[in-house]
Design an enzyme around this catalytic site. Structure first.
Site, mmCIF file in Angstrom:
data_model
loop_
_atom_site.group_PDB
_atom_site.id
_atom_site.type_symbol
_atom_site.label_atom_id
_atom_site.label_comp_id
_atom_site.label_asym_id
_atom_site.label_seq_id
_atom_site.Cartn_x
_atom_site.Cartn_y
_atom_site.Cartn_z
ATOM 1 C CG HIS A 1 -1.958 1.110 1.153
ATOM 2 N ND1 HIS A 1 -3.317 0.866 1.137
ATOM 3 C CD2 HIS A 1 -1.826 2.462 1.103
ATOM 4 C CE1 HIS A 1 -3.969 2.006 1.072
ATOM 5 N NE2 HIS A 1 -3.086 3.005 1.062
ATOM 6 C CG HIS B 1 -1.299 6.924 -1.768
ATOM 7 N ND1 HIS B 1 -2.578 7.150 -2.239
ATOM 8 C CD2 HIS B 1 -1.442 6.215 -0.618
ATOM 9 C CE1 HIS B 1 -3.450 6.601 -1.394
ATOM 10 N NE2 HIS B 1 -2.791 6.030 -0.407
ATOM 11 C CD GLN C 1 -7.224 11.276 -1.585
ATOM 12 O OE1 GLN C 1 -6.088 10.871 -1.481
ATOM 13 N NE2 GLN C 1 -8.147 11.057 -0.645
ATOM 14 C CG HIS D 1 -7.723 4.519 0.555
ATOM 15 N ND1 HIS D 1 -7.176 3.850 -0.494
ATOM 16 C CD2 HIS D 1 -6.710 5.253 1.118
ATOM 17 C CE1 HIS D 1 -5.893 4.162 -0.576
ATOM 18 N NE2 HIS D 1 -5.576 5.001 0.386
ATOM 19 C CD GLU E 1 -6.723 6.978 5.703
ATOM 20 O OE1 GLU E 1 -7.161 7.145 4.552
ATOM 21 O OE2 GLU E 1 -5.530 7.182 6.009
ATOM 22 C CG ASP F 1 -0.976 5.454 3.427
ATOM 23 O OD1 ASP F 1 -1.405 5.257 2.282
ATOM 24 O OD2 ASP F 1 -1.650 5.994 4.329
ATOM 25 C CD1 TRP G 1 -3.116 12.522 3.816
ATOM 26 C CD2 TRP G 1 -2.078 12.318 1.841
ATOM 27 N NE1 TRP G 1 -3.974 12.939 2.841
ATOM 28 C CE2 TRP G 1 -3.373 12.824 1.627
ATOM 29 C CE3 TRP G 1 -1.247 12.105 0.740
ATOM 30 C CZ2 TRP G 1 -3.857 13.119 0.350
ATOM 31 C CZ3 TRP G 1 -1.722 12.398 -0.531
ATOM 32 C CH2 TRP G 1 -3.012 12.895 -0.714
HETATM 33 N N1 17E Z 1 -5.301 9.511 0.688
HETATM 34 C C1 17E Z 1 -6.130 9.000 1.604
HETATM 35 O O1 17E Z 1 -7.350 9.101 1.446
HETATM 36 N N2 17E Z 1 -5.627 8.368 2.676
HETATM 37 C C2 17E Z 1 -4.322 8.265 2.844
HETATM 38 N N3 17E Z 1 -3.853 7.652 3.918
HETATM 39 C C3 17E Z 1 -3.465 8.803 1.880
HETATM 40 C C4 17E Z 1 -3.976 9.422 0.808
HETATM 41 C C5 17E Z 1 -2.012 8.682 2.066
HETATM 42 FE FE FE2 Z 2 -3.600 5.088 1.454
#
Ligand code: 17E
Ligand code: FE2
Length: 413
Positions: A58, A60, A153, A211, A214, A310, A316
């Site tokens: 995982h 980005h 996103q 995702h 989170e 990540d 982030w």
């Molecule tokens: N975008 C998101 O929604 N969540 C994350 N942890 C990252 C990007 C890194």
């Molecule tokens: Fe992520």
């Protein structure tokens, strides 16, 4: 025929060392003592640890190495990170994305990483980052295998033409379909977007990696929907739930009920211990939640969990080299998996477990498989983890693709 014999390696913490013979890019023999054949190149292994290649499950890559552009994420929240990236996204070009992502992958190669699942933001009418990563997937194939997730996103049903962008990404050749239920405008959109993602994956015969939840909202319930759809559709272990940090905040009665479905569903989990302990708990004063999914409980229930980085130096995560050892080291502390056996086995979070999530064929150190593996300057994983030992050699299909000299240190008194 090209032949190489590496002597005296400890494979996956084995008490006794083995010799490894490689012929034409595959493991030809593995045994305690192999006699060198005429003309064979012989390399001493010094009793060092050998593991199958490290797998990043995982990350980005499209956002990597952009921290501070155009501004820093001062609050440290997921949501400010998304806002900062939304600004940076306006300036993307294929060359910019390829340059940063390639630098990140080459850096990761130093740490023995040969397989990478990268999420790529497709909430962009031009799909610039996706074009770039699809090109890189081919160009970097000798060094690393890239798996690309179409990652919305800014939402699927909450972003203009979100569904059409996801469909275009599927047509362009991604490996997996994503979703982001906790970012959608409403609970209905969250459920609808998950249904859409699973159906799209079925239509194009792709994997799923969401995702999922989170957020520190104990009422976030994307996971139960995703797991139910994975079970009912038969996609099962082809589905992955990433982050799932809300599970940290679920009441135990709900978690116990949910666990039955999670086991039946066969889905995989990815935790990102570094980034989620940084991003989560930001609305708490004290006590402050850790914001990490229930790794220990999932693992004990026989559910597949891996660890990811990540982010590498982006909105982030302002820090990081891409070394997955750091995610394991921190992850063991924050999940309190610090027993001797738990530490010894923890390499599995970034090797076998991650390989299972990515559905990698032919993975592992065994006769007949491609000769891909890494050698650490340490006798076992306990020592490698504790001392942050370098990967002194990374072999991919029999070819040395990264190497390092152990650093020399002297204390003079
Ligand atoms: N975008 C998101 O929604 N969540 C994350 N942890 C990252 C990007 C890194
Ligand atoms: Fe992520």
């Amino acid at each position: 025929m090209s032949r190489l014999l590496i002597q005296n390696l400890r494979i996956e913490n084995a008490a006794q060392p083995s010799d490894i013979r490689i012929e034409d890019g595959r493991f030809a023999a593995i045994a305690p003592r192999l006699a060198p054949l005429p003309g064979e190149t012989v390399v001493p292994g010094h009793g060092r640890l050998a593991l199958p290649p490290i797998v990043e499950s995982h990350v980005h890559l499209d956002t990597a190495l952009t921290a501070g552009q155009p501004r820093w994420n001062e609050s440290g929240t997921l949501f400010e990170g998304i806002a900062v990236w939304s600004e940076r996204k306006q300036d993307l070009s294929v060359a910019d994305v390829k340059d940063r992502a390639a630098r990140a992958v080459r850096q990761m190669a130093r740490f023995g990483i040969q397989f990478v699942r990268t999420h790529v933001d497709v909430t962009d009418p031009q799909l610039t980052a996706l074009h770039a990563l699809l090109e890189l997937r081919d160009e970097l194939a000798e060094l690393a295998t890239l798996q690309i997730v179409a990652f919305p996103q800014e939402g699927i049903d909450s972003f203009p033409d979100g569904r059409a962008l996801m469909r275009r990404a599927a047509q362009m050749g991604v490996d997996a379909i994503g979703a982001i239920p906790h970012f959608e405008f409403t609970r209905e959109y969250a459920v609808d977007s998950l249904n859409f993602a699973v159906e799209l994956a079925q239509e194009f015969d792709l994997l799923v990696d969401v995702h999922c939840d989170e957020i520190d909202d104990e009422a976030a319930r994307g996971l139960e929907t995703l797991a139910a759809r994975a079970y009912e559709s038969g996609l099962k272990e082809r589905v992955t739930a990433s982050h799932t940090t809300a599970m940290h905040s679920y009441n135990n009665a709900y978690f116990v009920r949910l666990l039955r479905l999670l086991k039946m569903s066969g889905i995989n989990f990815v935790a990102n211990p570094l980034v989620n302990t940084h991003l989560q708990g930001r609305c708490d004063t004290y006590p402050k939640r850790r914001g990490i999914t229930r790794v220990k409980e999932l693992t004990e229930a026989g559910i597949n969990v891996s660890f990811g980085q990540d982010d590498i130096v982006d909105p982030w995560n302002p820090l990081g080299t891409g070394n997955l050892r750091d995610a394991v080291f921190h992850g063991l502390y924050v999940t309190q998996m610090m027993g001797r056996g738990q530490i010894m086995d923890s390499y599995r979070f970034i090797t076998h477990n991650a390989a299972r999530t990515l559905h990698l064929p032919d993975y592992g150190i065994a006769v007949g498989k491609p000769a891909s593996f890494v050698i650490y300057d340490a006798p076992d994983w306990y020592e490698a983890l504790s001392h942050n030992a370098p990967v002194v050699a990374s072999y991919r299909r029999g070819r040395l693709v990264a190497q390092a000299e152990p650093a020399r240190h002297e204390v003079l008194l």
